[in-house]
Scaffold this active site. Structure first.
Site, PDB file in Angstrom:
ATOM      1  N   TYR A  25       0.787  -0.891  -0.096  1.00 51.64           N
ATOM      2  CA  TYR A  25       0.159   0.672   0.439  1.00 51.64           C
ATOM      3  C   TYR A  25       1.460   1.409   0.037  1.00 51.64           C
ATOM      4  O   TYR A  25       1.996   0.846   0.213  1.00 51.64           O
ATOM      5  CB  TYR A  25      -1.006   0.473   1.249  1.00 51.64           C
ATOM      6  CG  TYR A  25      -1.403   1.353   1.250  1.00 51.64           C
ATOM      7  CD1 TYR A  25      -2.657   1.488   1.231  1.00 51.64           C
ATOM      8  CD2 TYR A  25      -0.723   2.276   2.679  1.00 51.64           C
ATOM      9  CE1 TYR A  25      -3.041   2.865   1.588  1.00 51.64           C
ATOM     10  CE2 TYR A  25      -1.593   3.320   2.343  1.00 51.64           C
ATOM     11  CZ  TYR A  25      -3.409   3.353   1.961  1.00 51.64           C
ATOM     12  OH  TYR A  25      -3.538   4.494   1.945  1.00 51.64           O
TER      13      TYR A  25
ATOM     14  N   GLU B 270      -3.763   7.773  -3.329  1.00 51.88           N
ATOM     15  CA  GLU B 270      -3.498   6.055  -3.111  1.00 51.88           C
ATOM     16  C   GLU B 270      -3.527   5.188  -4.184  1.00 51.88           C
ATOM     17  O   GLU B 270      -4.342   5.313  -4.590  1.00 51.88           O
ATOM     18  CB  GLU B 270      -4.661   5.759  -2.500  1.00 51.88           C
ATOM     19  CG  GLU B 270      -4.436   4.432  -0.960  1.00 51.88           C
ATOM     20  CD  GLU B 270      -6.025   4.378  -0.518  1.00 51.88           C
ATOM     21  OE1 GLU B 270      -6.249   5.263   0.723  1.00 51.88           O
ATOM     22  OE2 GLU B 270      -6.884   4.466  -1.292  1.00 51.88           O
TER      23      GLU B 270
END
Lengths: 289, 383
Positions: free
Chosen positions: B103, B191
């Site tokens: 991530y 993101e």
């Protein structure tokens, strides 16, 4: 006494020749604010109602001894205008403009940390010390001199609570709208600390709203550092998660931070009563005095 | 507020900056999907392009191993309703053979007033859950907006996150490129979840979320051109046209006011006095008569609304302008659709009260009285 502004505040209005700037300069002067200069790049040498206009803030400081500014500059240029004010070492900068890009404010915030200047806003109604001076767009006639300090994120909610106080004959030392943006200069804690140190402020109203964690930090500060009693109000109890409620900063995140419940319980834990209605906030203040 | 980019738009921006993304085609019909998979091969991911979080769980992303599955996925996803949005385009993307999922994100930390870079080895899952259950699994590094993300900071956060050492430098340089994009595009957040590490130890951005600060769109014509209307319902679309801050809720008391804090407070009081707010509608500061009339039109357009409360505390908004707008809007009706309670205070409130046509509205002097009357009206109308 009062906090941040008083009779000695000498104001330069940045963006004085624009519609908003001109209108509110008149309102400020009418209220008794000592507006000594304005700026409008390229319009130096002109005047607005007899107030001299300069090309730069530096000239306004050199020529008129200004020590505070109010920014009415459009959002695209507001970050630059605040930088100019910060680089001139003013004591106070009040940024009214709504819609300043967040990354501009992040850079402003960084510069601010390196100066002794206080920034209020942006996206705020300004600050008023009743009977002395107002910097911003607050309607002066609803305020009255007295002993209650008020700090709020929102303009019109401030007016509502102030009118609930003034109707009962409860006046104010200073009222500050700190602004509804995610990145602002003066926080609740900064304003509360100043009120705590002002001997004439006998009680404080704090009006918060959903989003962020400033109210929780304020609650911690109150519990640890304040003797002056504080009453609170939190707007946005009915706001659904993930929706921005008007203010750029007023949002309960998907993971559930920034809720009204969290803020109210933090304040209650700090011994701060939180009104269910603005009028109830005035009840609590009346009890304190 | 933010402007959301679609995954395919964000990936175009990434690719241009040299960030590797899977080979892909945009398709808006089953035929186009079939042409795309023929070029790309299998496995292929078929991904709905709508502004909705959790697309995968909601059935908006499917993996196809062959032609039949691709056709089935295209038929299922195109035209489907995903949390209120109709899917009219899908991204057809080459499947990636990966060994690790990471991530990587950059967002604005409002409490610090600084951007923050985040890296975690627990990619591919709901990162908000990771943040809650195991916050140490996400390494964070704040960024000085005056200087940007220094390379040493990128390395630091990557090492802290425990990224496999053989790809650590690559992930760090990936992160600095990402921050450059964040800054140069005035993003509010970026993101990538997951970033995939392939069996060849290459790095690929398998997903992409990128939101832009819409207060900064004036200096990004290219991004502004990508903006697409994305409203959850017709009423929010209408509010967009009128330029109102509007949020629809599920109740029956319509609410109009000025200033976000006061409007939120009016909603809260409707709830407090036993009613249910139908909406948040802020007419903003300094509204003129036409805007006031538009606000009433807006609230009357909501079929759930049984009663309306108009609460104005004027600072720069003038009571006489508000009264004029209310009169104009209501005088155009043969019959007032729903009862309207008005409370005017502040600048020019007295002038406003003189102008206001009290045959058409109910007037109250305080916020509490106005809300209680509107709640009572709603209860009576809905019976």
């Amino acid at each position: 006494m009062s906090i941040f502004v008083d009779d000695d505040t000498r104001v330069v209005v940045q963006g004085i020749t624009g519609g908003e700037g001109k209108f509110h300069t008149r309102q400020m002067v009418e209220y008794g604010t000592n507006v000594v200069a304005g700026t409008s790049p390229g319009k130096g040498g002109q005047d607005v109602d007899g107030i001299p206009v300069y090309d730069t803030v530096e000239e306004a400081v050199d020529e008129e001894d200004a020590n505070a500014s109010v920014v009415f500059v459009p959002p695209a240029f507001a970050g630059d205008a605040i930088f100019e004010a910060l680089d001139t070492d003013l004591d106070l900068v009040v940024a009214i403009t709504e819609g300043v890009p967040t990354q501009d404010m992040a850079k402003v915030n960084k510069r601010l940390s390196e100066t002794d200047t206080r920034l209020i806003g942006p996206n705020c109604p300004g600050i008023i010390t009743p009977g002395e001076s107002k910097l911003g767009i607050l309607p002066g006639n609803i305020f009255e001199e007295g002993n209650v300090g008020l700090v709020s994120r929102s303009g019109t909610l401030t007016y509502q609570v102030v009118s609930n106080l003034t109707e009962r004959g409860i006046g104010q030392t200073t009222a500050i709208g700190i602004g509804g943006d995610p990145i602002i200069g003066t926080s609740f804690v900064d304003a509360l600390e100043a009120f705590e140190n002002d001997p004439d402020t006998h009680a404080v109203v704090m009006c918060g709203e959903i989003g962020g964690e400033d109210e929780e930090q304020a609650a911690k500060f109150i519990a640890e550092n304040m003797d002056t009693p504080v009453a609170g109000f939190i707007a946005g109890r009915t706001a659904p998660p993930g929706k921005r409620m008007g203010h750029a900063g007023a949002i309960v995140s998907g993971s559930g931070t920034g809720t009204a419940e969290s803020k109210i319980s933090a304040l209650n834990d700090a011994g701060v009563p939180v009104g269910d209605t603005p009028n109830e906030v005035a009840d609590h203040i009346e009890d304190f005095l | 507020m933010v402007m959301k980019l679609h995954e395919y738009q964000a990936k175009d921006i990434f690719a241009e900056a040299g960030i590797p993304v899977p080979e892909s085609r945009l398709a808006s019909s089953v035929e186009e999907v079939m042409e795309a998979v023929e070029e790309i091969g299998y496995p292929a991911a078929i991904k709905a392009q709508v502004h909705v979080g959790g697309r995968g769980k909601a059935g908006g992303i499917k993996i196809a191993m062959d032609e039949d599955e691709a056709r089935q996925a295209a038929e299922d996803i195109l035209g489907m309703d995903l949390k209120g949005y109709t899917v009219d385009r899908v991204l057809v993307e080459a499947g990636v053979d990966f060994e690790n999922e990471l991530y990587v994100g950059i967002t604005m930390d409002r409490s610090e007033g600084k951007p923050v870079a985040m890296v975690s080895t627990e990619g591919g899952v709901n990162i908000e859950e990771v943040a809650e259950e195991n916050p140490d699994a996400i390494a964070r590094e704040h960024i000085d907006p005056a200087f940007g993300l220094h390379p040493y900071q990128a390395r630091k956060v990557v090492f802290e996150a425990g990224i496999p050492r053989d790809v650590a430098f690559d992930v760090a340089s990936f992160l600095t490129t990402l921050y450059d994009l964040y800054e140069s595009n005035d993003a509010s957040d970026i993101e990538i979840n997951p970033v995939m590490i392939t069996s060849d130890r290459d790095i690929i951005a398998a997903d992409a979320v990128m939101n832009i600060d819409d207060d900064a769109l004036f200096r990004h014509d290219d991004l502004a051109a990508m903006e697409e209307d994305a409203y959850e319902n017709d009423l929010e679309a209408k509010a967009g046209e009128y330029g109102f801050d509007y949020v629809r809720l599920s109740g029956n008391v319509g609410i109009i006011g000025n200033g976000a804090g006061l409007v939120m407070t009016t909603l809260d009081l409707v709830d407090y006095f036993g009613g249910e707010p139908a909406n948040f509608l802020d007419i903003g500061g300094g509204a003129k008569a036409e805007r006031v009339a538009n606000a009433l039109d807006m609230v009357f357009s909501d079929e759930n609304v049984d009663s309306v409360v108009f609460n104005i505390f004027g600072g720069i908004t003038r009571g006489d302008e508000v009264a004029k707008g209310i009169n104009e809007a209501l005088e155009s009706f043969d019959e007032i659709p729903k009862p309207v309670v008005v409370r005017l205070a502040g600048t020019n409130a007295e002038e406003g009260m003189e102008i206001l046509n009290t045959d058409l509205v109910q007037v109250e002097g305080t916020l509490e009285d106005a809300v209680q009357r509107a709640v009572k009206n709603a209860q009576e109308v809905s019976q």
